[in-house]
Design a protein around this motif. Structure first.
Motif, PDB file in Angstrom:
ATOM      1  N   PRO A 167      56.261 -66.333   9.432  1.00  0.00           N
ATOM      2  CA  PRO A 167      56.206 -64.729   9.824  1.00  0.00           C
ATOM      3  C   PRO A 167      57.367 -64.103   9.695  1.00  0.00           C
ATOM      4  N   MET A 168      58.538 -64.808   9.586  1.00  0.00           N
ATOM      5  CA  MET A 168      59.608 -64.065  10.114  1.00  0.00           C
ATOM      6  C   MET A 168      60.185 -63.083   8.889  1.00  0.00           C
ATOM      7  N   PRO A 169      60.040 -63.282   7.695  1.00  0.00           N
ATOM      8  CA  PRO A 169      60.071 -62.334   6.566  1.00  0.00           C
ATOM      9  C   PRO A 169      59.545 -60.750   7.147  1.00  0.00           C
ATOM     10  N   LEU A 170      58.417 -61.016   7.726  1.00  0.00           N
ATOM     11  CA  LEU A 170      57.655 -59.659   8.229  1.00  0.00           C
ATOM     12  C   LEU A 170      58.422 -59.087   9.146  1.00  0.00           C
ATOM     13  N   MET A 171      59.090 -59.661  10.008  1.00  0.00           N
ATOM     14  CA  MET A 171      59.737 -59.125  11.265  1.00  0.00           C
ATOM     15  C   MET A 171      61.094 -58.660  10.604  1.00  0.00           C
ATOM     16  N   ALA A 172      61.500 -59.126   9.670  1.00  0.00           N
ATOM     17  CA  ALA A 172      62.992 -58.615   9.250  1.00  0.00           C
ATOM     18  C   ALA A 172      62.496 -57.331   8.353  1.00  0.00           C
ATOM     19  N   VAL A 173      61.255 -56.984   7.659  1.00  0.00           N
ATOM     20  CA  VAL A 173      61.205 -56.019   7.069  1.00  0.00           C
ATOM     21  C   VAL A 173      60.781 -54.865   8.014  1.00  0.00           C
ATOM     22  N   ASP A 245      59.695 -54.882  20.532  1.00  0.00           N
ATOM     23  CA  ASP A 245      59.305 -55.857  21.540  1.00  0.00           C
ATOM     24  C   ASP A 245      57.996 -56.363  21.095  1.00  0.00           C
ATOM     25  N   PRO A 246      56.851 -55.470  20.749  1.00  0.00           N
ATOM     26  CA  PRO A 246      55.495 -55.975  20.445  1.00  0.00           C
ATOM     27  C   PRO A 246      55.497 -56.707  19.226  1.00  0.00           C
ATOM     28  N   THR A 247      56.151 -56.083  17.959  1.00  0.00           N
ATOM     29  CA  THR A 247      56.556 -56.596  16.880  1.00  0.00           C
ATOM     30  C   THR A 247      57.003 -58.121  16.964  1.00  0.00           C
ATOM     31  N   ILE A 248      57.952 -58.273  17.687  1.00  0.00           N
ATOM     32  CA  ILE A 248      58.516 -59.659  17.708  1.00  0.00           C
ATOM     33  C   ILE A 248      57.773 -60.478  18.579  1.00  0.00           C
ATOM     34  N   SER A 249      56.979 -60.053  19.722  1.00  0.00           N
ATOM     35  CA  SER A 249      56.138 -60.785  20.565  1.00  0.00           C
ATOM     36  C   SER A 249      55.157 -61.421  19.534  1.00  0.00           C
ATOM     37  N   ILE A 250      54.468 -60.402  18.763  1.00  0.00           N
ATOM     38  CA  ILE A 250      53.514 -61.031  17.636  1.00  0.00           C
ATOM     39  C   ILE A 250      53.938 -62.143  16.764  1.00  0.00           C
ATOM     40  N   ILE A 251      55.216 -62.010  16.404  1.00  0.00           N
ATOM     41  CA  ILE A 251      55.750 -62.912  15.251  1.00  0.00           C
ATOM     42  C   ILE A 251      56.041 -64.153  15.967  1.00  0.00           C
ATOM     43  N   PRO A 290      66.760 -64.879  21.211  1.00  0.00           N
ATOM     44  CA  PRO A 290      67.516 -64.127  19.990  1.00  0.00           C
ATOM     45  C   PRO A 290      66.780 -63.411  18.956  1.00  0.00           C
ATOM     46  N   MET A 291      65.391 -63.255  18.995  1.00  0.00           N
ATOM     47  CA  MET A 291      64.483 -62.169  18.295  1.00  0.00           C
ATOM     48  C   MET A 291      64.443 -61.127  18.897  1.00  0.00           C
ATOM     49  N   LEU A 292      64.143 -61.173  20.351  1.00  0.00           N
ATOM     50  CA  LEU A 292      64.465 -59.896  21.250  1.00  0.00           C
ATOM     51  C   LEU A 292      65.643 -59.125  21.096  1.00  0.00           C
ATOM     52  N   ALA A 293      66.652 -59.938  21.242  1.00  0.00           N
ATOM     53  CA  ALA A 293      68.138 -59.524  21.017  1.00  0.00           C
ATOM     54  C   ALA A 293      68.350 -58.723  19.700  1.00  0.00           C
ATOM     55  N   PHE A 294      67.639 -59.488  18.828  1.00  0.00           N
ATOM     56  CA  PHE A 294      68.038 -58.855  17.277  1.00  0.00           C
ATOM     57  C   PHE A 294      67.449 -57.313  17.381  1.00  0.00           C
ATOM     58  N   GLY A 295      66.315 -57.339  18.186  1.00  0.00           N
ATOM     59  CA  GLY A 295      65.640 -56.073  18.173  1.00  0.00           C
ATOM     60  C   GLY A 295      66.489 -55.056  18.937  1.00  0.00           C
ATOM     61  N   TRP A 296      66.778 -55.449  20.173  1.00  0.00           N
ATOM     62  CA  TRP A 296      67.756 -54.816  21.066  1.00  0.00           C
ATOM     63  C   TRP A 296      68.785 -54.646  20.364  1.00  0.00           C
ATOM     64  N   LEU A 297      69.454 -55.131  19.531  1.00  0.00           N
ATOM     65  CA  LEU A 297      70.707 -55.072  18.574  1.00  0.00           C
ATOM     66  C   LEU A 297      70.611 -53.569  18.000  1.00  0.00           C
ATOM     67  N   PHE A 298      69.255 -53.728  17.165  1.00  0.00           N
ATOM     68  CA  PHE A 298      69.093 -52.445  16.304  1.00  0.00           C
ATOM     69  C   PHE A 298      69.386 -51.009  17.334  1.00  0.00           C
ATOM     70  N   ASN A 299      68.665 -51.262  18.653  1.00  0.00           N
ATOM     71  CA  ASN A 299      68.933 -50.056  19.437  1.00  0.00           C
ATOM     72  C   ASN A 299      70.255 -49.584  19.834  1.00  0.00           C
TER      73      ASN A 299
END
Length: 587
Positions: A167-173, A245-251, A290-299
């Motif tokens: 599922p990770m490529p979907l999260m990257a996109v 967060d919802p996107t990463i949680s689903i992934i 790390p995934m949540l941090a990655f999302g926070w990183l964009f912010n």
């Protein structure tokens, strides 16, 4: 991650701190791998019946040791990384403030004060967060995520790891798309905040006018609209930010689901032990941060990038008034000569000054009079190099004022503007602003010449009285005279009074002018005024009209010919006589 490339100059500058902090982050990430491994071994030990008290205490000891090491390393990396980000904020804030002080008047005509304040506060804070929390989340997400994935693949099962990564490529996109949206919306949100900041600054500064005209309700409504606009634009940011967060949680949930399905099959087929599956799912749980941090990183990154763009676009603005390549450091003295063919503030078809030619000998007084908007203040701005003459020159001591160093030029000039600005400190400190080492006696002498000494003695604390913001506790005349005293304390080669006696009565004006004449016998003075009594003693008087000199001469010479000066003088004398008559009748 463009912002990190743009901040590379600072990372190189603080490389020791960042290298130390990142190294400690890696150690912490490695220590976090121990608990899942120990849990898995404990589960297998319980299942196989090989776990005893000694073995359990060893594992507990390892966990406690790892916790202690992690505690101290976390403490140190925070000092290294967050401490460096504070240094960045300090450096940028100082650079920006220095830039503000070097910019000329044209810059401040284009920019709003509230907007500049927002750059120095809100934007700097966003950049600081990028260099602190941004670096943390970037390194932590990559290092922790990378170590966990490698550990899962190399020590447990590379097959199950690959399956869980599907599922990770979907999260990257999706996160990349969210980041693009965030950048544009953050820029609009920051701009809206600047507008609101400017509104607050302007309204508080003009609160007396607002109250006098009874416009409090209208002003509050305007503030409410601008505040609502800030909220609306930040809500647009929040709507995109809320998707991370919802996107990463689903992934992550999909990865857990795949781990349970395929991991259970591998345990049944004895490709994995139960303890290994427990360890694997625990490691998978470690990937959530790390995934949540990655999302926070964009912010953080997009906010920082938008603010960085705003701050550095401001820093790239060049001062249109530049110092000569090899300026003269000698203090200017001698005659002042103006040879100004034409001058405009930008529109070549609208010249503010035309054919302005005069010579003022050292020690003389020049009076400049005329209607409002005639060009009186403009000629002073050219002398002060707030703007430069392009068609012509202003000479001082036979040398173009552009050839003098800024420090030399400004230290030779004492300037009292129309809009008197006093700082929120004591009367003494305001007078000594340009000469901070001045003695109390020097301050008092300057105040006496400006005819404000007696007024000051009547203040609650005398010269130590706090004048309030912009001198709010003083009258207009008192502020004018304190401003004059501030300029006189410098004993400048050239004193410029830009309609600086308008708020004092005739008697006080006469006293100040007489004191100036005695005090500045060998110094040059320029006075602009609407009230002609301010310039009657001048050695040369220029009458301006529509940017041109329409009359010139002494007071007596100008009165002997018909024209604007004679008409205005007669009118003002009549007004003065009427006022004196009314005063006598009242008495």
């Amino acid at each position: 991650m463009k912002i990190f490339r743009e901040l590379w100059w600072f990372f190189k500058q603080e490389k020791k701190s960042y290298i130390t902090g990142i190294a400690l982050l890696i150690i912490v990430a490695a220590l976090e791998l121990l608990p899942p491994k120990i849990i898995g071994l404990t589960v297998d030990g319980i299942k196989e019946g090989t776990l005893n008290g000694k073995r359990l205490m060893q594992m507990v000891g390892i966990l406690l040791g790892a916790a202690v090491v992690a505690y101290f390393t976390r403490y140190i990396w925070r000092i290294m990384i967050f401490g460096s980000s504070v240094k960045l904020a300090k450096q940028l804030r100082n650079t920006l403030y220095t830039h503000f002080t070097k910019m000329n008047q044209a810059f401040y005509q284009r920019r709003r004060i509230g907007d500049l304040m927002a750059h120095a506060t809100n934007d700097i804070q966003a950049i600081q967060q990028t260099a602190g929390s941004g670096v943390l989340t970037l390194v932590d997400s990559i290092v922790t995520g990378g170590l966990v994935l490698c550990t899962m693949a190399l020590t447990i099962s590379w097959k199950l790891t690959l399956i869980c990564l599907i599922p990770m490529p979907l999260m990257a996109v999706l996160t990349s798309y969210y980041g693009t949206l965030l950048h544009a919306r953050f820029h609009h949100a920051q701009a809206a905040f600047s507008t609101l900041n400017d509104k607050v600054q302007e309204s508080i500064s003009g609160i007396k006018v607002i109250k006098t005209f009874g416009e409090e309700a209208a002003d509050v409504e305007e503030f409410r609209i601008k505040s609502a606009d800030v909220v609306q634009k930040n809500m647009k940011v929040a709507r995109v930010d809320a998707l991370f967060d919802p996107t990463i949680s689903i992934i992550v949930a999909l990865s857990f689901l795949l781990a349970l399905i395929f991991g259970s099959k591998m345990v049944i087929s004895e490709e994995l032990t139960l303890g290994q599956l427990v360890t694997f799912t625990t490691y998978l749980g470690l990937l959530i941060w790390p995934m949540l941090a990655f999302g926070w990183l964009f912010n953080i990154v997009e906010r920082g990038r938008a603010s960085y763009d705003r701050v550095f676009s401001l820093l790239k603005e060049e001062n249109s008034i530049e110092e000569a390549a090899h300026p003269s450091v000698e203090m200017p003295t001698g005659n002042i000569e103006a040879v100004i063919h034409r001058f405009s503030y930008g529109k070549e078809d609208a010249y503010t000054l035309n054919e302005i030619y005069f010579t003022l000998s050292r020690g003389q007084t020049l009076g400049i009079v005329g209607k409002t908007g005639a060009g009186k203040t403009t000629i002073l701005k050219l002398l002060l190099r707030e703007f430069d003459v392009r068609d012509g020159a202003v000479l001082w001591g036979g040398k173009d004022i552009k050839d003098y160093a800024f420090d030399s030029l400004y230290k030779s000039i004492g300037y009292v503007p129309q809009d008197h600005f006093l700082f929120s400190t004591t009367v003494a400190d305001n007078i000594a602003f340009g000469k901070r080492e001045a003695s109390n006696q020097e301050i008092k002498e300057a105040a006496k010449v400006a005819n404000v000494h007696r007024d000051i003695l009547d203040f609650t604390d005398g010269y130590q009285t706090i004048v309030g913001e912009k001198g709010v506790s003083l009258s207009g005349g008192q502020k004018q005279r304190i401003s004059i005293a501030r300029a006189l304390l410098l004993d400048p080669e050239l004193l410029i009074l830009d309609d600086s006696l308008s708020a004092v009565d005739g008697k006080t004006e006469a006293g100040i002018l007489q004191a100036l004449k005695q005090k500045r016998q060998n110094r040059t003075t320029i006075i602009t005024a609407h009230r002609l009594s301010s310039v009657t003693h001048a050695d040369l008087i220029l009458v301006f009209d529509k940017g041109k000199i329409i009359q010139r001469g002494t007071h007596e010479e100008l009165l002997s010919v018909s024209g604007w000066y004679q008409d205005m003088y007669d009118r003002q004398q009549l007004e003065r006589a009427v006022e004196e008559g009314e005063t006598k009748n009242e008495n």
